[in-house]
Design an enzyme around this catalytic site. Sequence first.
Site, PDB file in Angstrom:
ATOM      1  N   ASP A 188     -61.713  64.337  10.645  1.00  0.00           N
ATOM      2  CA  ASP A 188     -61.205  62.981  10.416  1.00  0.00           C
ATOM      3  C   ASP A 188     -62.377  62.022  10.603  1.00  0.00           C
ATOM      4  O   ASP A 188     -62.865  61.848  11.719  1.00  0.00           O
ATOM      5  CB  ASP A 188     -60.085  62.689  11.425  1.00  0.00           C
ATOM      6  N   LYS A 206     -60.997  51.169   7.946  1.00  0.00           N
ATOM      7  CA  LYS A 206     -61.911  50.837   9.021  1.00  0.00           C
ATOM      8  C   LYS A 206     -63.259  50.381   8.468  1.00  0.00           C
ATOM      9  O   LYS A 206     -63.863  49.476   8.989  1.00  0.00           O
ATOM     10  CB  LYS A 206     -62.129  52.037   9.945  1.00  0.00           C
ATOM     11  N   TRP A 234     -56.608  59.927  18.528  1.00  0.00           N
ATOM     12  CA  TRP A 234     -56.393  60.359  17.135  1.00  0.00           C
ATOM     13  C   TRP A 234     -56.439  61.873  16.982  1.00  0.00           C
ATOM     14  O   TRP A 234     -55.703  62.442  16.184  1.00  0.00           O
ATOM     15  CB  TRP A 234     -57.387  59.674  16.197  1.00  0.00           C
TER      16      TRP A 234
HETATM   17  C1  LIG Z   1     -57.115  54.281  12.590  1.00  0.00           C
HETATM   18  C2  LIG Z   1     -57.327  55.721  12.642  1.00  0.00           C
HETATM   19  C3  LIG Z   1     -56.325  56.631  12.242  1.00  0.00           C
HETATM   20  C4  LIG Z   1     -54.924  56.214  11.858  1.00  0.00           C
HETATM   21  O1  LIG Z   1     -54.873  55.647  10.615  1.00  0.00           O
HETATM   22  P1  LIG Z   1     -53.500  55.081  10.001  1.00  0.00           P
HETATM   23  O2  LIG Z   1     -53.911  54.802   8.597  1.00  0.00           O
HETATM   24  O3  LIG Z   1     -53.143  53.843  10.776  1.00  0.00           O
HETATM   25  O4  LIG Z   1     -52.460  56.124  10.112  1.00  0.00           O
HETATM   26  C5  LIG Z   1     -56.650  57.978  12.262  1.00  0.00           C
HETATM   27  N1  LIG Z   1     -57.850  58.422  12.682  1.00  0.00           N
HETATM   28  C6  LIG Z   1     -58.836  57.566  13.087  1.00  0.00           C
HETATM   29  C7  LIG Z   1     -60.139  58.106  13.552  1.00  0.00           C
HETATM   30  C8  LIG Z   1     -58.591  56.193  13.080  1.00  0.00           C
HETATM   31  O5  LIG Z   1     -59.549  55.354  13.494  1.00  0.00           O
END
Ligand SMILES: *Cc1c(COP(=O)(O)O)cnc(C)c1O
Length: 359
Positions: free
Chosen positions: A171, A195, A102
């Site tokens: 993030d 998540k 990511w």
């Molecule tokens: C799942 C995830 C993403 C991507 O998210 P999307 O909504 O599928 O684009 C980005 N960063 C982290 C840490 C993630 O776990």
Amino acid sequence: MMGNRVYNFNAGPSAMPLPVLEEIQQEFLDFNHTGMSIVEISHRSDAYQKMQDETIALLHKLLNIPDEYGITFMQGGGSMQFLMHGANFLKHRGGYINTGVWSKKAKEGAAFYGDVYDVATSEGEGFRRIPGPEEFDLLPDTDYVYLTSNNTIHGTQWQAFPHIDLPLICDMSSDFLSRPVDVKNFDFIYAGIQKNVGPAGAVIGIAKHSYLETARQDLPIMLQYKTFFDHDSTYNTPPVFCIYFVNKVLHWLDERGGLKETERINKEKAAFVYDAIDASDGFYRPHAAKDSRSLMNITFNLVTPELEKEFVSRAAEEKLIGLKGHRSIGGCRASTYNAVTKEACERLADFMHRFRKVH
Ligand SMILES: *Cc1c(COP(=O)(O)O)cnc(C)c1O
């Protein structure tokens, strides 16, 4: 446990608190005595606004977010943020602490707008650990440092965040609201909600007002963070159902004692699974280094891919679902987000002991 619901270890979208799902089901036809569903009312109505205001107030309370920070809801998922943070804040050079898939994607997304580079990376070691501050190599003209608090795919997590003399962007998609965080250490935080805090379809952004003022404004309106923050998330129709869902999850977190208590429970839960790994004499092989282990995603391998396949399918026979690792690294992964119960983790650990004995 209700009817045929399973023990859900999916990585995302993932388990949501059962009381929240039930409450939403109950009031789905009549939101707050409006005689309409939450998905049927205007986002300009008082009933909606009250709910959104409360959601933001609860976020301030749970994360202890100071007044010099704003909160907004956006669409486009985490992946849209890979592009947007670069569009807004990358002027010369963006520094990335590259700890996995990511952060790499974020770096690639931002590269459209300027120079990007790795401040530090553990890529050479299969992203098994979080680099320490002594490994950071900052170049001149770096606008910000970017990091991923929890690496969903590799199963590593920052145990303590670095203090850097530059704007810090984070993030927090896969461990948002799983533990207390010192928001003041960051200038911009975002988290895709699917998540840990809701259904797919929204991202929560938390920004220091003074940092937002530095964002580029020669951008299309929908690419500018200011558009979302300045219009209280309602420049256009916000992801109403997602925000409403988050509202319920925040109440659930608040009622169980907030983020400190949530972190305590998460540690207890993850320990069942890590202990099963550590007590297995190498039968289960942890992917993450001990000092970088995630409380949210527990990654491990078995001796052969065939045995991993059998592990996953035997587990499913006991209603332990979602244990296959990410397609990019294989192996097994148990995601133990906030809504995954202690009982589920105990059952998984028990299954792991039994599976090992049989093999
Ligand atoms: C799942 C995830 C993403 C991507 O998210 P999307 O909504 O599928 O684009 C980005 N960063 C982290 C840490 C993630 O776990």
